[in-house]
Design an enzyme around this catalytic site. Structure first.
Site, mmCIF file in Angstrom:
data_model
loop_
_atom_site.group_PDB
_atom_site.id
_atom_site.type_symbol
_atom_site.label_atom_id
_atom_site.label_comp_id
_atom_site.label_asym_id
_atom_site.label_seq_id
_atom_site.Cartn_x
_atom_site.Cartn_y
_atom_site.Cartn_z
ATOM 1 N N HIS A 69 -0.009 4.105 -3.486
ATOM 2 C CA HIS A 69 0.097 3.140 -4.584
ATOM 3 C C HIS A 69 0.681 1.866 -3.984
ATOM 4 C CE1 HIS A 69 0.671 1.605 -8.613
ATOM 5 N NE2 HIS A 69 1.897 1.242 -8.254
ATOM 6 N N GLY A 127 5.587 -1.019 -4.022
ATOM 7 C CA GLY A 127 6.573 -1.072 -5.092
ATOM 8 C C GLY A 127 6.024 -0.400 -6.324
ATOM 9 N N GLY A 185 4.540 -2.929 -11.961
ATOM 10 C CA GLY A 185 5.277 -4.056 -12.507
ATOM 11 C C GLY A 185 6.214 -4.736 -11.539
ATOM 12 N N GLY A 192 5.434 -6.602 -8.958
ATOM 13 C CA GLY A 192 4.944 -7.894 -8.472
ATOM 14 C C GLY A 192 3.919 -7.820 -7.355
ATOM 15 N N LYS A 193 3.380 -6.632 -7.080
ATOM 16 C CA LYS A 193 2.398 -6.488 -5.986
ATOM 17 C C LYS A 193 1.174 -7.372 -6.219
ATOM 18 C CE LYS A 193 2.018 -2.061 -6.542
ATOM 19 N NZ LYS A 193 2.976 -1.884 -7.650
ATOM 20 N N SER A 194 0.554 -7.232 -7.381
ATOM 21 C CA SER A 194 -0.658 -8.005 -7.661
ATOM 22 C C SER A 194 -0.350 -9.484 -7.786
ATOM 23 C CB SER A 194 -1.327 -7.492 -8.942
ATOM 24 O OG SER A 194 -1.733 -6.160 -8.791
ATOM 25 N N GLU A 199 -5.780 -6.990 -10.392
ATOM 26 C CA GLU A 199 -5.304 -7.055 -11.771
ATOM 27 C C GLU A 199 -4.482 -8.317 -11.947
ATOM 28 O OE1 GLU A 199 -2.385 -4.839 -14.967
ATOM 29 O OE2 GLU A 199 -2.949 -3.764 -13.152
#
Length: 154
Positions: free
Chosen positions: A5, A20, A23, A25-27, A70
């Site tokens: 993930h 992480g 929610g 902040g990856k995307s 996303e």
């Protein structure tokens, strides 16, 4: 091969694995990096494969997610992408207060491959620049990248 993930982008040809929880902040960080010229490898789920010597780690997207990111509030959208990248840096996304100012060098082992690891608060305006500096230091043969960046010079 393992599936993690995470989100992966190719910055100047070097794969950066953003890790992480949902929610974290990856995307969002990936989108800002892509906006600055990086290419998406995979968002949300990343397939990682080590070479037989366990010295190189290749990231790719599951087929159904290839080229898609996303964007919170807009949905899942296409962005400039590459099919795979050699991972050069693992980035653990953490809260602002969890980023030490002068960290010790750190690594992480993924699929048997040891990688430099940093911790980063992804919502800092300087986060994309900090990642580019970390990659430049690695490419120049600098010692292992410090364990965290807060975007502030000492």
């Amino acid at each position: 091969m393992i599936r993690v993930h995470a989100t992966c982008v190719s910055v100047g040809g070097a794969g950066v694995l953003l890790r992480g929880p949902s929610g974290s902040g990856k995307s969002d960080l990936a989108l800002r990096l892509v906006d600055a010229g990086a290419l998406l490898v995979a968002d949300d789920q990343v397939d990682l494969a080590a070479d037989p010597t366990r010295t190189l780690l290749t990231a790719s997207a599951p087929e159904r997610l290839a080229g898609l990111v996303e964007v919170r509030g807009l949905g899942i959208l296409p962005v400039p992408a590459v099919p795979s990248a050699l991972v050069r840096l693992a980035v653990d996304l953490v809260g602002r207060d969890a980023v030490p100012r002068l960290p010790e060098p750190a690594t992480v082992t993924l699929a048997g491959v040891i990688l430099p690891r940093v911790a980063l608060w992804p919502f800092a305006a300087s986060a994309p620049a900090a990642l580019r500096l970390a990659l430049a230091a690695l490419a120049a043969g600098a010692p292992p990248v410090p364990a965290a960046f807060d975007g502030v010079a000492a």
